[in-house]
Design an enzyme around this catalytic site. Structure first.
Site, PDB file in Angstrom:
ATOM      1  N   LYS A  52      68.938  77.170  66.034  1.00  0.00           N
ATOM      2  CA  LYS A  52      68.734  76.889  65.223  1.00  0.00           C
ATOM      3  C   LYS A  52      67.624  77.654  64.242  1.00  0.00           C
ATOM      4  O   LYS A  52      67.883  78.139  63.033  1.00  0.00           O
ATOM      5  CB  LYS A  52      67.248  75.329  65.660  1.00  0.00           C
ATOM      6  CG  LYS A  52      68.684  74.285  65.585  1.00  0.00           C
ATOM      7  CD  LYS A  52      67.818  73.068  66.590  1.00  0.00           C
ATOM      8  CE  LYS A  52      68.483  71.873  67.242  1.00  0.00           C
ATOM      9  NZ  LYS A  52      68.129  71.188  68.078  1.00  0.00           N
ATOM     10  N   GLN A  96      61.952  69.522  69.393  1.00  0.00           N
ATOM     11  CA  GLN A  96      63.098  69.108  70.672  1.00  0.00           C
ATOM     12  C   GLN A  96      62.523  68.095  71.952  1.00  0.00           C
ATOM     13  O   GLN A  96      62.231  68.357  72.849  1.00  0.00           O
ATOM     14  CB  GLN A  96      63.718  70.608  70.778  1.00  0.00           C
ATOM     15  CG  GLN A  96      64.048  71.237  71.861  1.00  0.00           C
ATOM     16  CD  GLN A  96      65.701  71.023  70.853  1.00  0.00           C
ATOM     17  OE1 GLN A  96      66.287  71.077  69.630  1.00  0.00           O
ATOM     18  NE2 GLN A  96      67.303  69.815  71.598  1.00  0.00           N
ATOM     19  N   ASP A 119      64.562  66.017  61.717  1.00  0.00           N
ATOM     20  CA  ASP A 119      65.108  65.484  62.522  1.00  0.00           C
ATOM     21  C   ASP A 119      65.293  63.489  62.100  1.00  0.00           C
ATOM     22  O   ASP A 119      66.596  62.973  62.478  1.00  0.00           O
ATOM     23  CB  ASP A 119      64.638  65.506  63.860  1.00  0.00           C
ATOM     24  CG  ASP A 119      65.114  66.583  64.610  1.00  0.00           C
ATOM     25  OD1 ASP A 119      66.811  67.127  64.221  1.00  0.00           O
ATOM     26  OD2 ASP A 119      65.061  66.961  65.755  1.00  0.00           O
TER      27      ASP A 119
END
Ligand code: NAP
Length: 293
Positions: A52, A96, A119
């Site tokens: 990412k 994450q 997200d």
């Protein structure tokens, strides 16, 4: 049979974003900035987050990687999230997953400012998605919508069977495919572990989207001739011939199923590569204040 090339589609989307960032820079606008919090040293998570950050560099975003040992306390993590919520440099950030067991994942996700929740996991973004309001869509379902769109796959009036009901893939996918939109306007069936006779449902499907994590779950007898098959499943199976000692397999028995399909995603190289592209797209939308104004 057409292979749905997620790698190529992801590259195209990332190039489109890079072009837009170049324009923003040329016009003196604010460069989008993504921050990522990574807890612990799990090999998979480290790779995902590094990819990412690399994607940010490639397309011209700013990025910040914040790492903690897996002994970090929930309080420390929540304090950092508060800091990122208030940091005007940071347009969007992610934590994450998975987090260590001593940390309450729901509490962490709910502490993220929905405006920066690129997200799309915060209940506010989930609720806005369900209500049809502008929101950050979770990356994997959003990537699948991109594949359907870019390959001009008809979804209107089709029967879409989604297998797996996770909060990050199956459930949002089922909601999005039923929306009055393109891609969408499908009749949707959502299957899971308690579904009796999975094949009875998948055989009726014009579009199968499977997100389970069980290699070989979908066999040719479960697929109608001409179906579109999208395989989200990504499971490491031991393979001594590979340097890594494993290879990735989807939920679909690809070699046997592919000849029956009109379109099918490979694993790897199908849905997977799109996830990063869609995270970047959400970050760009955050920087442009497109979702919340
Ligand atoms: P998950 O949380 O692992 O849950 C799996 C889902 O599959 C559950 O809803 C479960 O049902 C259902 N299920 C399990 N066995 C089943 C069976 N025999 N028949 C029908 N349904 C069954 O799901 P996830 O996080 O969405 O992950 C699913 C897979 O997708 C994994 O392989 C993961 O690695 C992969 N994945 C890939 C990407 C990507 O490529 N970008 C992104 C995310 C996930 P219950 O709810 O009843 O337990």
């Amino acid at each position: 049979m057409t292979l749905l090339d997620g790698k190529k589609t992801s590259e195209t989307i990332q190039q489109e974003i890079a072009d837009e960032v170049a324009d923003i820079k040329a016009n003196g606008g604010k460069v989008p900035h993504l921050a990522a919090i990574l807890v612990g040293n799990d090999g998979g998570s480290v790779t995902y987050v590094n990819n990412k950050v690399l994607a940010c560099e490639r397309i011209g975003f700013g990025s910040t990687l914040i790492r903690y040992e897996d002994t970090v306390t929930e309080e420390e993590l929540l304090a950092k999230i508060k800091e990122l919520n208030e940091d005007v440099l940071v347009d969007g950030f992610i934590v994450q997953l998975p987090l260590p067991k001593h940390i309450d994942t729901e509490k962490v996700l709910e502490s993220i400012d929905p405006k920066k929740d690129v997200d799309g996991f915060h209940p506010t973004n989930v609720g806005r998605m369900v209500a049809g309001l502008p929101s950050y869509l979770p990356a994997t379902p959003a990537g699948i919508l991109q594949l359907l769109t870019r390959y001009e796959i008809e979804t209107h009036g089709k029967h879409c069977v989604v297998v797996g009901r996770s909060n990050i893939v199956g459930s949002p996918m089922s909601i999005l495919m039923a929306k009055e939109a393109y891609p969408g306007n499908a009749t949707v069936t959502l299957c899971h572990r308690n579904t009796v006779n999975l094949g009875y449902f998948t055989r009726q499907a014009d579009i199968i989207i499977t997100a389970v994590g069980k290699p070989g779950l979908i066999t040719p007898d479960m697929v109608k001739e001409g179906a579109v098959v999208i395989d989200v499943g990504t499971t490491r199976v031991p393979d001594a011939t590979r340097k890594a000692g494993y290879r990735l397999r989807g939920d679909v028995d690809f070699d046997a199923v592919a000849p029956k399909c009109s379109f099918i995603t490979p694993v790897p190289g199908g849905v997977g590569p799109l996830t990063i592209a869609m995270l970047m797209k959400n970050t760009l939308r955050a920087a442009k204040r497109e979702v919340y104004g």
